[in-house]
Design an enzyme around this catalytic site. Structure first.
Site, PDB file in Angstrom:
ATOM      1  N   SER A   1       0.874  -1.204   0.006  1.00 50.71           N
ATOM      2  CA  SER A   1       0.021  -0.103   0.029  1.00 50.71           C
ATOM      3  C   SER A   1       0.867   1.205  -0.139  1.00 50.71           C
ATOM      4  CB  SER A   1      -0.916  -0.209   1.040  1.00 50.71           C
ATOM      5  OG  SER A   1      -1.312   1.228   1.699  1.00 50.71           O
TER       6      SER A   1
HETATM    7  N1  GSH Z   1      -6.287   8.764   0.714  1.00 47.75           N
HETATM    8  C1  GSH Z   1      -6.112   7.794   1.587  1.00 47.75           C
HETATM    9  C2  GSH Z   1      -6.234   6.507   0.674  1.00 47.75           C
HETATM   10  C3  GSH Z   1      -6.187   5.191   1.556  1.00 47.75           C
HETATM   11  C4  GSH Z   1      -6.609   3.805   0.692  1.00 47.75           C
HETATM   12  O1  GSH Z   1      -7.235   3.688  -0.149  1.00 47.75           O
HETATM   13  N2  GSH Z   1      -5.864   2.745   1.113  1.00 47.75           N
HETATM   14  C5  GSH Z   1      -6.076   1.616   0.333  1.00 47.75           C
HETATM   15  C6  GSH Z   1      -4.860   0.711   0.158  1.00 47.75           C
HETATM   16  S1  GSH Z   1      -3.744   1.555  -0.518  1.00 47.75           S
HETATM   17  C7  GSH Z   1      -7.192   0.708   1.245  1.00 47.75           C
HETATM   18  O2  GSH Z   1      -7.168   0.821   2.366  1.00 47.75           O
HETATM   19  N3  GSH Z   1      -8.284   0.325   0.260  1.00 47.75           N
HETATM   20  C8  GSH Z   1      -9.258  -0.420   1.124  1.00 47.75           C
HETATM   21  C9  GSH Z   1     -10.590   0.097   1.003  1.00 47.75           C
HETATM   22  O3  GSH Z   1     -10.582   1.602   0.748  1.00 47.75           O
HETATM   23  O4  GSH Z   1     -11.814  -0.405   1.139  1.00 47.75           O
HETATM   24  C10 GSH Z   1      -4.770   7.845   2.440  1.00 47.75           C
HETATM   25  O5  GSH Z   1      -3.872   8.445   1.637  1.00 47.75           O
HETATM   26  O6  GSH Z   1      -4.691   7.182   3.600  1.00 47.75           O
END
Ligand code: GSH
Length: 228
Positions: free
Chosen positions: A17
């Protein structure tokens, strides 16, 4: 407590991630000791009741700093810098420097974060690249390249937190998606921050390799027809 006397901060993350990797690099830079807890969206860990109770947006990275829970990597990074290294130049204090930094951080959030979204589509969903996503990635890189033709770092002549968050996204770009060599200023900047950010290879290497392997497998399984 660690040898530094600071309590460890729980960090829910996954190796691949990009925003999780950004937070780990920022934490390293300001001397935070993380208790790394794997929360793997690919396995649905982020949708488990305990995690949802903590973060209803179900995103990683999420931190729990001894009862204080925070998600959104850029908010986490700024919190860690403010709490653990308030004198750090990672967040500028000069009015106009700070305004430029804010502008670039919003650019990073709005534009560069899409690399991760594009990756996630193929990485988590096992689907192909969408032409509109690739176009958006190229537009973002073009803008970043233009900014970096005018300054050493993303927000001026000093490395700031936005170099950490942007680098974590840009390093994730796979050759099947965009050819980074066509963005010379981005390349120069990436080569520089790779050596200046403590732990860059250690923190990013395994996750980026993992993404490369999965994408390679997905593309070869469908005859590589999604290459643009
Ligand atoms: N804008 C957020 C993006 C976080 C994000 O989308 N993380 C992803 C992994 S890279 C995630 O947790 N995806 C699962 C979901 O959104 O359900 C940040 O920078 O923390």
């Amino acid at each position: 407590m660690g040898s530094s006397g600071k309590m460890a901060v729980d960090l829910y993350h996954a190796l691949w991630s990009p925003p999780s990797r950004a937070v780990r690099m920022i934490g390293r830079a300001v001397g935070v000791r993380f208790n790394l807890i794997t929360c793997e969206p690919i396995q649905g860990d982020h949708l488990k009741p305990d995690f949802l109770k903590m973060n209803p947006m179900h995103t990683i990275p999420t931190i729990n700093d001894n009862g204080f829970v925070l998600w959104e990597s850029r908010a986490i990074g700024q919190y860690l810098v403010s709490k653990y290294a308030p004198q750090s130049t990672l967040i500028p204090t000069d009015l106009q420097q700070k305004a430029l930094y804010d502008q670039r951080l919003f650019f990073d959030y709005a534009m560069l974060q899409n690399f991760s979204k594009t990756m996630r589509r193929i990485f988590v969903g096992g689907t192909r690249f969408e032409p509109k996503d690739i176009k958006q990635c190229r537009t973002s890189l073009q803008l970043l390249d233009q900014f970096l033709s005018q300054s050493t770092y993303v927000a001026g002549e000093r490395i700031t937190l936005v170099d950490y968050t942007a680098a974590a996204s840009v390093i994730t770009c796979q050759p099947e998606m965009v050819d980074l060599s066509t963005y010379p200023h981005v390349q120069r900047w990436l080569a520089r921050v790779r050596t200046e950010i403590d732990g860059f290879e250690e923190i990013n290497g395994p996750g980026v390799e993992m993404i490369g392997n999965v994408i390679g497998a997905v593309l070869s399984s469908d005859g590589d027809s999604s290459k643009l």
